[in-house]
Motif scaffolding. Structure first.
Motif, PDB file in Angstrom:
ATOM      1  N   LYS A  47      72.198  49.981  23.998  1.00  0.00           N
ATOM      2  CA  LYS A  47      73.043  48.843  24.548  1.00  0.00           C
ATOM      3  C   LYS A  47      72.229  48.271  25.997  1.00  0.00           C
ATOM      4  CE  LYS A  47      77.204  50.166  22.588  1.00  0.00           C
ATOM      5  NZ  LYS A  47      76.380  51.404  22.181  1.00  0.00           N
ATOM      6  N   GLN A  48      71.719  49.133  26.770  1.00  0.00           N
ATOM      7  CA  GLN A  48      70.859  48.739  28.027  1.00  0.00           C
ATOM      8  C   GLN A  48      69.730  47.821  27.636  1.00  0.00           C
ATOM      9  OE1 GLN A  48      69.508  51.986  30.403  1.00  0.00           O
ATOM     10  NE2 GLN A  48      68.299  50.586  31.332  1.00  0.00           N
ATOM     11  N   ARG A  49      69.090  48.402  26.445  1.00  0.00           N
ATOM     12  CA  ARG A  49      67.797  47.503  25.941  1.00  0.00           C
ATOM     13  C   ARG A  49      68.136  46.207  25.857  1.00  0.00           C
ATOM     14  NH1 ARG A  49      65.334  51.110  28.683  1.00  0.00           N
ATOM     15  NH2 ARG A  49      64.480  52.857  27.596  1.00  0.00           N
ATOM     16  N   LEU A  50      69.290  45.997  24.921  1.00  0.00           N
ATOM     17  CA  LEU A  50      69.892  44.837  24.562  1.00  0.00           C
ATOM     18  C   LEU A  50      70.185  43.842  25.670  1.00  0.00           C
ATOM     19  CD1 LEU A  50      69.417  43.956  21.664  1.00  0.00           C
ATOM     20  CD2 LEU A  50      71.708  44.171  21.164  1.00  0.00           C
ATOM     21  N   SER A  51      70.784  44.479  26.452  1.00  0.00           N
ATOM     22  CA  SER A  51      71.517  43.480  27.783  1.00  0.00           C
ATOM     23  C   SER A  51      70.403  43.378  28.547  1.00  0.00           C
ATOM     24  CB  SER A  51      72.629  44.328  28.267  1.00  0.00           C
ATOM     25  OG  SER A  51      72.126  45.171  29.139  1.00  0.00           O
ATOM     26  N   ASP A  52      69.419  43.947  28.670  1.00  0.00           N
ATOM     27  CA  ASP A  52      68.306  43.493  29.700  1.00  0.00           C
ATOM     28  C   ASP A  52      67.512  42.569  28.968  1.00  0.00           C
ATOM     29  OD1 ASP A  52      68.856  45.620  31.254  1.00  0.00           O
ATOM     30  OD2 ASP A  52      67.200  46.950  30.886  1.00  0.00           O
ATOM     31  N   ARG A  53      67.363  42.427  27.546  1.00  0.00           N
ATOM     32  CA  ARG A  53      66.589  41.439  27.079  1.00  0.00           C
ATOM     33  C   ARG A  53      67.567  40.125  26.898  1.00  0.00           C
ATOM     34  NH1 ARG A  53      62.301  40.572  27.210  1.00  0.00           N
ATOM     35  NH2 ARG A  53      62.578  38.868  26.191  1.00  0.00           N
ATOM     36  N   VAL A  54      68.850  40.370  26.773  1.00  0.00           N
ATOM     37  CA  VAL A  54      69.594  39.041  26.861  1.00  0.00           C
ATOM     38  C   VAL A  54      69.308  38.585  28.389  1.00  0.00           C
ATOM     39  CG1 VAL A  54      71.998  38.325  26.926  1.00  0.00           C
ATOM     40  CG2 VAL A  54      71.165  39.710  24.953  1.00  0.00           C
ATOM     41  N   LYS A  55      69.455  39.169  29.307  1.00  0.00           N
ATOM     42  CA  LYS A  55      69.097  38.929  30.688  1.00  0.00           C
ATOM     43  C   LYS A  55      67.830  37.984  30.896  1.00  0.00           C
ATOM     44  CE  LYS A  55      69.852  40.672  35.363  1.00  0.00           C
ATOM     45  NZ  LYS A  55      68.525  41.012  35.778  1.00  0.00           N
ATOM     46  N   ALA A  56      67.037  38.938  30.216  1.00  0.00           N
ATOM     47  CA  ALA A  56      65.466  38.332  30.716  1.00  0.00           C
ATOM     48  C   ALA A  56      65.362  37.027  29.928  1.00  0.00           C
ATOM     49  CB  ALA A  56      64.486  39.244  30.012  1.00  0.00           C
ATOM     50  N   HIS A  57      66.210  36.774  28.853  1.00  0.00           N
ATOM     51  CA  HIS A  57      65.835  35.558  27.867  1.00  0.00           C
ATOM     52  C   HIS A  57      66.748  34.561  28.674  1.00  0.00           C
ATOM     53  CE1 HIS A  57      65.221  33.155  24.312  1.00  0.00           C
ATOM     54  NE2 HIS A  57      66.325  32.786  24.374  1.00  0.00           N
ATOM     55  N   GLU A  58      67.871  34.584  29.243  1.00  0.00           N
ATOM     56  CA  GLU A  58      68.477  33.746  29.910  1.00  0.00           C
ATOM     57  C   GLU A  58      67.899  33.398  31.375  1.00  0.00           C
ATOM     58  OE1 GLU A  58      72.199  35.611  30.390  1.00  0.00           O
ATOM     59  OE2 GLU A  58      73.072  35.130  28.391  1.00  0.00           O
ATOM     60  N   GLU A  59      67.277  34.257  31.930  1.00  0.00           N
ATOM     61  CA  GLU A  59      66.518  33.923  33.400  1.00  0.00           C
ATOM     62  C   GLU A  59      65.444  33.317  32.866  1.00  0.00           C
ATOM     63  OE1 GLU A  59      68.230  37.831  35.888  1.00  0.00           O
ATOM     64  OE2 GLU A  59      66.439  37.677  35.211  1.00  0.00           O
ATOM     65  N   GLY A  60      64.708  33.483  31.719  1.00  0.00           N
ATOM     66  CA  GLY A  60      63.637  32.585  31.361  1.00  0.00           C
ATOM     67  C   GLY A  60      63.857  31.272  30.654  1.00  0.00           C
ATOM     68  N   ALA A  61      65.052  30.820  30.884  1.00  0.00           N
ATOM     69  CA  ALA A  61      65.490  29.515  30.079  1.00  0.00           C
ATOM     70  C   ALA A  61      64.873  28.304  30.831  1.00  0.00           C
ATOM     71  CB  ALA A  61      66.878  29.252  30.326  1.00  0.00           C
ATOM     72  N   TRP A  62      64.575  28.359  32.164  1.00  0.00           N
ATOM     73  CA  TRP A  62      63.787  27.310  32.929  1.00  0.00           C
ATOM     74  C   TRP A  62      62.322  27.171  32.594  1.00  0.00           C
ATOM     75  CZ3 TRP A  62      59.718  28.247  36.150  1.00  0.00           C
ATOM     76  CH2 TRP A  62      59.334  29.425  36.700  1.00  0.00           C
ATOM     77  N   VAL A  63      61.686  28.457  32.061  1.00  0.00           N
ATOM     78  CA  VAL A  63      60.553  28.379  32.015  1.00  0.00           C
ATOM     79  C   VAL A  63      60.394  27.688  30.424  1.00  0.00           C
ATOM     80  CG1 VAL A  63      58.256  29.934  31.182  1.00  0.00           C
ATOM     81  CG2 VAL A  63      59.980  30.705  32.979  1.00  0.00           C
ATOM     82  N   ARG A  64      61.083  27.919  29.580  1.00  0.00           N
ATOM     83  CA  ARG A  64      60.931  27.328  28.195  1.00  0.00           C
ATOM     84  C   ARG A  64      61.149  25.813  28.519  1.00  0.00           C
ATOM     85  NH1 ARG A  64      63.873  31.903  27.331  1.00  0.00           N
ATOM     86  NH2 ARG A  64      65.421  31.115  26.939  1.00  0.00           N
ATOM     87  N   GLU A  65      62.062  25.409  29.355  1.00  0.00           N
ATOM     88  CA  GLU A  65      62.332  24.000  29.306  1.00  0.00           C
ATOM     89  C   GLU A  65      61.312  23.289  29.804  1.00  0.00           C
ATOM     90  OE1 GLU A  65      66.028  23.779  31.765  1.00  0.00           O
ATOM     91  OE2 GLU A  65      67.029  24.779  30.213  1.00  0.00           O
ATOM     92  N   ALA A  66      60.540  24.022  30.966  1.00  0.00           N
ATOM     93  CA  ALA A  66      59.409  23.114  31.726  1.00  0.00           C
ATOM     94  C   ALA A  66      58.373  23.234  30.710  1.00  0.00           C
ATOM     95  CB  ALA A  66      59.016  24.244  32.856  1.00  0.00           C
ATOM     96  N   ALA A  67      58.035  24.395  29.886  1.00  0.00           N
ATOM     97  CA  ALA A  67      57.139  24.293  28.876  1.00  0.00           C
ATOM     98  C   ALA A  67      57.135  23.054  27.711  1.00  0.00           C
ATOM     99  CB  ALA A  67      56.835  25.543  28.070  1.00  0.00           C
ATOM    100  N   ASN A  68      58.553  23.003  27.571  1.00  0.00           N
ATOM    101  CA  ASN A  68      59.028  21.879  26.436  1.00  0.00           C
ATOM    102  C   ASN A  68      58.726  20.370  27.039  1.00  0.00           C
ATOM    103  OD1 ASN A  68      59.448  23.446  24.220  1.00  0.00           O
ATOM    104  ND2 ASN A  68      61.482  23.671  24.784  1.00  0.00           N
TER     105      ASN A  68
END
Ligand code: FAQ
Length: 317
Positions: free
Chosen positions: A279-300
């Motif tokens: 559960k911890q691994r998955l929630s950490d991945r979800v958090k990292a993905h959400e926090e990385g949204a701006w990087v994906r937006e900037a790259a696009n």
């Protein structure tokens, strides 16, 4: 040409040790199996960063910190090569990542165990990367070209990881009594989960027969597990540590070790999502993905700007 003839031609082509490339005809089930295996593998690399990332800030020296940082960064790169290889099969990376984050997709059971001491960094490099190499060396000869080529580079990096881990174990095993105990404790906790990484026994592995026929897998789960044990037990002896298996015994006839029963109930429990850290691994991945949204937006946004710049240049010429 009918489906049956196409499949026969496909199998003959594989039997001739040829590689399948993205634009070649392939049976749907071959494509699906590859997407399943490559994406699970990619997810494992990405989730696999988490247990070690836990120790980057607490590495005992600058040298150890630099090496661990490089290793964790390599795992991100492996995820990238593998998602790219999966995309050549016609699936979108966002769909694959979505399946990981929703809990639908599998990733390696090993990354659902906690890293409670610095010695775990040694045990992961030595055992987990060691098991990963045993499995991945055969994948350099897998029948799908982009996967095979990705594996060549990944294996080179994994052998640095394995040595990095073994060196940590060596320092601890030659250190104070307390440090040696830390190394033994890490071996005790990581040994059995590392054996589980190879998957169920051959008779209970639903995908193996077809994957071997298609030359996606070149050796069976049990064969690889045996190779790993035979290679690793002498390394444990060299460290002066004891493998936590009372049934482990050299078998002269088979020129390999006999070993004790793996706790398959634990394995299936972890795969189903009920391991100590799922559960911890998955929630950490979800958090990292959400926090990385701006990087994906900037790259696009950058990619769109570059495409427009190039189009304007062509028009102006
Ligand atoms: N954990 O019929 P089989 C690494 C599933 S990378 C979870 O035998 P198959 C680098 C399997 O998916 C580690 N699930 O399946 C690193 C299947 O489920 P499905 C990952 C597992 O595919 C180091 C079902 O059980 N490596 O460590 C596991 O023919 C340090 C039935 O099993 C790869 O992915 C498991 N351990 O053989 C990173 C290598 N085992 O999909 C960071 C590529 C089995 O039918 C730090 N993969 N399952 O629902 C393979 O070689 C194969 O997929 C196997 C499984 C051998 C893993």
């Amino acid at each position: 040409m009918g489906e049956v003839q196409l499949e026969k031609r496909f199998q003959d082509y594989l039997d001739g040790e040829n590689k399948i490339e993205p634009k070649d005809w392939m049976p749907d089930a071959y494509r699906k199996t590859l997407i399943r295996q490559i994406s699970q593998h990619a997810h494992s690399e990405v989730v696999g960063m988490l247990p070690e990332a836990n120790w980057i800030t607490r590495a005992p020296s600058l040298r150890r910190k630099v090496a661990l940082l490089a290793k964790v960064q390599d795992e991100a790169g492996h995820g990238l090569y593998l998602y790219s290889a999966a995309e050549t099969l016609g699936i979108d990376r966002s769909e694959l990542v979505g399946d990981l984050l929703s809990g639908k997709a599998k990733y390696s059971s090993i990354f659902n165990y906690p890293t409670v001491s610095w010695a775990d960094m040694g045990a992961i490099g030595w055992l987990v990367d060691g098991a990963a190499i045993a499995n991945q060396v055969m994948l350099c000869r897998t029948s799908y070209g982009p996967y095979a080529r990705a594996m060549v580079r990944i294996c080179k990096e994994e052998s640095f990881h394995q040595r990095q881990g073994y060196e940590i174990m060596l320092s601890l095993a030659n250190g104070t009594a307390e440090q040696k105990q830390m190394a033994q404790d890490a071996l005790n906790r990581w040994w059995w989960p590392s054996l589980m990484m190879f998957g169920p026994t051959d008779d209970l592995s639903p995908n193996s027969a077809q994957s071997m026929k298609w030359k996606i897998k070149r050796k069976s789960n049990d064969e690889l597990r045996q190779e790993f044990i035979d290679k690793t037990v002498p390394q444990a002896e060299f460290l002066g540590l004891t493998v936590p298996d009372k049934d482990l015994k050299w078998n002269e006839e088979k020129q390999g070790y006999d070993y004790g029963e793996i706790d398959w109930e634990e394995f299936y429990n972890v795969v189903k999502g009920n391991g100590p850290c799922n559960k911890q691994r998955l929630s950490d991945r979800v958090k990292a993905h959400e926090e990385g949204a701006w990087v994906r937006e900037a790259a696009n946004a950058y990619a769109a700007k570059e495409a427009k710049r190039k189009a304007d240049k062509v028009q102006a010429a």
